[in-house]
Scaffold this motif. Structure first.
Motif, mmCIF file in Angstrom:
data_model
loop_
_atom_site.group_PDB
_atom_site.id
_atom_site.type_symbol
_atom_site.label_atom_id
_atom_site.label_comp_id
_atom_site.label_asym_id
_atom_site.label_seq_id
_atom_site.Cartn_x
_atom_site.Cartn_y
_atom_site.Cartn_z
ATOM 1 N N ASN A 1 -12.049 -8.604 4.151
ATOM 2 C CA ASN A 1 -12.110 -9.581 2.792
ATOM 3 C C ASN A 1 -13.627 -9.982 2.509
ATOM 4 N N SER A 2 -14.529 -10.181 3.578
ATOM 5 C CA SER A 2 -15.826 -10.673 3.491
ATOM 6 C C SER A 2 -16.761 -9.329 2.681
ATOM 7 N N VAL A 3 -16.604 -8.365 3.104
ATOM 8 C CA VAL A 3 -17.335 -7.208 2.597
ATOM 9 C C VAL A 3 -17.021 -6.924 1.333
ATOM 10 N N ILE A 4 -15.690 -6.711 0.913
ATOM 11 C CA ILE A 4 -15.352 -6.522 -0.482
ATOM 12 C C ILE A 4 -15.743 -7.741 -1.486
ATOM 13 N N SER A 5 -15.713 -8.879 -0.930
ATOM 14 C CA SER A 5 -16.285 -10.024 -1.768
ATOM 15 C C SER A 5 -17.686 -9.965 -1.742
ATOM 16 N N ALA A 6 -18.516 -9.391 -0.779
ATOM 17 C CA ALA A 6 -19.997 -9.360 -1.103
ATOM 18 C C ALA A 6 -20.088 -7.966 -2.063
ATOM 19 N N CYS A 7 -19.344 -7.064 -2.332
ATOM 20 C CA CYS A 7 -19.553 -6.203 -3.094
ATOM 21 C C CYS A 7 -19.123 -6.713 -4.556
ATOM 22 N N GLU A 8 -18.092 -7.567 -4.482
ATOM 23 C CA GLU A 8 -17.542 -7.981 -5.765
ATOM 24 C C GLU A 8 -18.861 -9.026 -6.510
ATOM 25 N N LYS A 9 -19.436 -9.842 -5.397
ATOM 26 C CA LYS A 9 -20.592 -10.449 -6.033
ATOM 27 C C LYS A 9 -21.874 -9.791 -6.352
ATOM 28 N N GLY A 10 -22.021 -8.604 -5.936
ATOM 29 C CA GLY A 10 -22.930 -7.731 -6.131
ATOM 30 C C GLY A 10 -22.671 -6.718 -7.298
ATOM 31 N N GLY A 11 -21.567 -6.930 -8.015
ATOM 32 C CA GLY A 11 -21.267 -6.266 -8.894
ATOM 33 C C GLY A 11 -20.852 -4.519 -8.898
ATOM 34 N N GLN A 12 -20.488 -4.522 -7.444
ATOM 35 C CA GLN A 12 -20.219 -2.982 -6.983
ATOM 36 C C GLN A 12 -18.689 -2.799 -6.874
ATOM 37 N N TRP A 13 -18.140 -2.773 -8.171
ATOM 38 C CA TRP A 13 -16.400 -2.704 -8.277
ATOM 39 C C TRP A 13 -16.040 -1.464 -7.582
ATOM 40 N N GLU A 14 -16.864 -0.291 -7.770
ATOM 41 C CA GLU A 14 -16.204 0.917 -7.091
ATOM 42 C C GLU A 14 -16.092 0.825 -5.677
ATOM 43 N N ARG A 15 -17.131 0.344 -4.981
ATOM 44 C CA ARG A 15 -17.141 0.264 -3.614
ATOM 45 C C ARG A 15 -16.309 -0.776 -2.958
ATOM 46 N N ALA A 16 -15.966 -1.861 -3.684
ATOM 47 C CA ALA A 16 -14.908 -2.780 -3.490
ATOM 48 C C ALA A 16 -13.518 -2.263 -3.299
ATOM 49 N N LEU A 17 -13.649 -1.150 -4.341
ATOM 50 C CA LEU A 17 -12.203 -0.692 -4.471
ATOM 51 C C LEU A 17 -11.871 0.524 -3.231
ATOM 52 N N ASP A 18 -12.935 1.269 -3.103
ATOM 53 C CA ASP A 18 -12.878 1.930 -2.030
ATOM 54 C C ASP A 18 -12.796 1.319 -0.649
ATOM 55 N N LEU A 19 -13.213 0.060 -0.306
ATOM 56 C CA LEU A 19 -12.953 -0.592 0.520
ATOM 57 C C LEU A 19 -11.365 -1.080 0.838
ATOM 58 N N LEU A 20 -10.869 -1.148 -0.193
ATOM 59 C CA LEU A 20 -9.341 -1.688 -0.505
ATOM 60 C C LEU A 20 -8.499 -0.505 0.180
ATOM 61 N N ASP A 21 -9.158 0.902 -0.282
ATOM 62 C CA ASP A 21 -8.335 1.798 0.099
ATOM 63 C C ASP A 21 -8.632 2.161 1.609
ATOM 64 N N GLU A 22 -9.763 1.740 2.188
ATOM 65 C CA GLU A 22 -10.131 2.245 3.431
ATOM 66 C C GLU A 22 -9.209 1.199 4.523
ATOM 67 N N LEU A 23 -9.068 -0.191 3.915
ATOM 68 C CA LEU A 23 -8.586 -1.009 4.969
ATOM 69 C C LEU A 23 -7.053 -0.571 5.003
#
Length: 605
Positions: free
Chosen positions: A327-349
């Motif tokens: 959640n912390s990493v996804i939120s960090a990507c969200e705050k940085g505008g990195q939506w693709e990385r956030a969704l990749d992490l969602l799949d990875e978890l």
């Protein structure tokens, strides 16, 4: 009143044996003392009163299963107090504290003489079971039985209170201890830490030193943790330095508390320095270390560093990330505008067998919002609905994604869903108001504001005020816009605008709000001059910014202000000029022509 107090005077062991049948703790059909009949076969007994082999099995048991197997072989109750204390202690250590209490109650029913060591073992079991009230009853039982509590007794009682945050009770017991040791203080400090009493925790740490005792690493860990929970990161780092001066070796627990303190204080750089310090001390970081450090990076907007740490714990340290860390990493990507990385992490978890929670989905949907991916945001919202009930934060993120992408109808449909569930927040209303304002439905915006503030009793936030001020200003209703601006200031917003009566800072204000702020400032100057009946020149300085943080490096507010001030509404302003040394400032001069030359505005950097 406790059980022992109600019973009053204890019957003797013989009296119990004569008056009541004994219950068998080991589930045997018969429970009697060894017979002295000469016809009974004589068996060799250990000093504990049982067969030597069985005693050895009980004494050397290393887990609960081995101990239970040995207990099952007993064909009579335990009459030896030392053996009973041994077994009670082992039961507690092997995760069976409730059995330890049962054994103690069985011994009392059989009339076995109770000593302080049995009481201590029983209180320690209560500590494990988080039964602090029972622990205090046992402490009181010592007085009834005429037993003198030892330091172990008091320490176990304080620790039982500490486990459930009963810091006041812990301190009450501490005051009864004649010669507390470091363990006593450590338990009391931990109780204060869990109760959020950081100042009391530090007082106890000082008391250890004042008594001539040496604080242990646990003393400092608990004190640092107390500071961390209350957001006092500076004090936490001071304690880290102090324990090192005392030649104590910090542990991973020490560093985790310090990193977490920095995380809560928004000190991501210090958090990462502590992580490097931990590595230099050759201490192995654990999942808590990385979770705190990544959370610090997330709050500091350092998404790349958060991803680097995530890669280290997963690939180099071979640690299993949990849902909190994801959640912390996804939120960090969200705050940085990195939506693709956030969704990749969602799949990875999901590949780790973890189940996304509401926080996970909210962060992922917010990332889609920032990436203007409204369709993906709605897909994720539907996924949450299939698994359970989304919370209002998840809805707000999906609504905002639709609103920012111009899908106003879909945003308002989601608003209606939340509204029907009676779970709307001021953020929900803000998104709906923004969508309606962009659709040109201004009257509905006003109605929604009325509904939010008067019917729902929600407190407007700075975004609410900005939306309404902008809406009125764009429609040329400067009177209502100024009224709304004044209401915002009365609510504590825009406090940064007025540096001094003759200088206003327009940074971070949307252009329509900045225009209303300038109009308000000019009216104040006019009112002040009229009240003083003066014709002396006066300078009002507007800080518009140079555009250093704007796209293209051009100031957004300065041309807006210049265009507005060229209108006939401001004919009483003699001069409007840019500051020679600081192009991010505009000086407005009021007064007569004769007094203009007396003005000499300072150019501040």
């Amino acid at each position: 009143m406790s059980d022992f107090a109600q019973r009053g005077n204890e019957m003797s062991r013989e009296g119990v044996l004569k008056s009541a049948p004994r219950k068998n703790f080991y589930n045997r059909n018969e429970d009697t003392r060894p017979s002295n009949s000469s016809s009974a076969p004589r068996r060799r007994r250990s000093r504990a009163g049982i067969a030597p082999k069985l005693f050895q099995q009980l004494n050397t048991a290393t887990n609960a299963v081995e101990l239970e197997e040995a207990l099952a072989q007993l064909d009579e109750p335990i009459w030896n107090p030392k053996l009973l204390v041994l077994i009670m202690g082992k039961l507690r250590r092997f995760g069976r504290p409730e059995r330890s209490l049962q054994l103690f109650d069985d011994a009392k029913e059989r009339g076995l003489e109770i000593n302080i060591f049995m009481i201590n073992a029983c209180i320690s079991a209560c500590e494990r079971l988080r039964r602090w009230e029972k622990a205090l009853d046992l402490l009181e039982e010592c007085k009834v039985r005429g037993l003198t509590p030892t330091i172990v007794t008091y320490n176990a009682c304080i620790s039982a209170c500490e486990k459930v945050g009963q810091w006041e009770k812990a301190l009450e017991i501490l005051n009864k201890v004649k010669d507390p040791d470091v363990i006593t203080y450590n338990a009391a400090i931990s109780a204060c830490e869990k109760g959020g009493q950081w100042e009391r925790a530090l007082q106890l740490l000082d008391e250890i030193k004042n008594r001539g005792l040496e604080p242990s690493i646990r003393s400092y860990n608990a004190s640092i943790s107390a500071c961390e929970k209350c957001g006092h990161w500076r004090r936490a780092l001071q304690l880290l330095s102090e324990l090192k001066r005392r030649k104590l070796e910090p542990t991973v627990i020490t560093y985790n508390a310090c990193i977490s303190a920095c995380e809560k204080g928004g000190q991501w750089e210090r958090a990462l320095r502590l992580l490097n310090e931990l590595r230099n001390d050759e201490i192995e970081p654990d999942i808590i270390t990385f979770s705190a450090a990544i959370s610090a990076c997330e709050k500091g907007g350092q998404w790349e560093k958060a991803l680097d740490l995530f890669s280290e714990l997963r690939d180099k340290r071979k640690l299993e990330p949990d849902i909190i860390l994801f959640n912390s990493v996804i939120s960090a990507c969200e705050k940085g505008g990195q939506w693709e990385r956030a969704l990749d992490l969602l799949d990875e978890l999901k590949q780790y067998g973890l189940k996304p929670d509401v926080i996970t989905y909210s962060a992922a949907i917010s990332a889609c919002e920032k990436g203007l991916r409204w369709t993906k945001a709605l897909e994720l919202l539907d996924e949450v609905k299939r698994k359970g009930r989304p919370d209002v934060i998840t809805y707000n993120a999906a609504m905002s994604a639709c609103e920012k992408c111009g899908e106003f109808g879909k945003a308002l449909k989601l608003f209606q869903e939340v509204r029907n569930q009676n779970r709307s927040t001021i953020i929900t209303y803000n998104v709906a108001i923004s969508a309606l304002e962009k659709m040109g439905h201004w009257q509905e915006c006003i109605q929604l504001l009325e509904e939010a503030t008067k019917e729902k009793k929600l407190e407007p936030n700075v975004i609410t005020y900005c939306l309404m001020i902008s809406g009125y200003e764009v429609r040329g209703d400067t009177v209502r816009a100024r009224s709304m601006f004044d209401a915002a200031q009365n609510a504590g917003f825009f406090s940064h605008v007025w540096h001094t009566p003759d200088m206003i800072d327009l940074h971070e204000l949307p252009a329509p709000v900045a225009k209303i702020a300038v109009r308000t400032a000019i009216e104040r100057v006019r009112d002040r001059r009229a009240a003083a009946n003066t014709s002396m020149s006066e300078i009002l300085t507007l800080i518009t910014g140079r555009g250093s943080h704007s796209e293209g490096g051009e100031s957004i507010l300065k041309p807006v202000m210049t265009a507005m001030l060229d209108s006939t509404d401001f004919s009483d302003i003699l001069k409007c000029r840019e500051d020679e040394k600081n192009p991010g400032k505009i000086h407005l001069t009021f007064g007569s022509e004769e007094t203009t030359d007396q003005a000499n505005p300072e150019s501040e950097t």
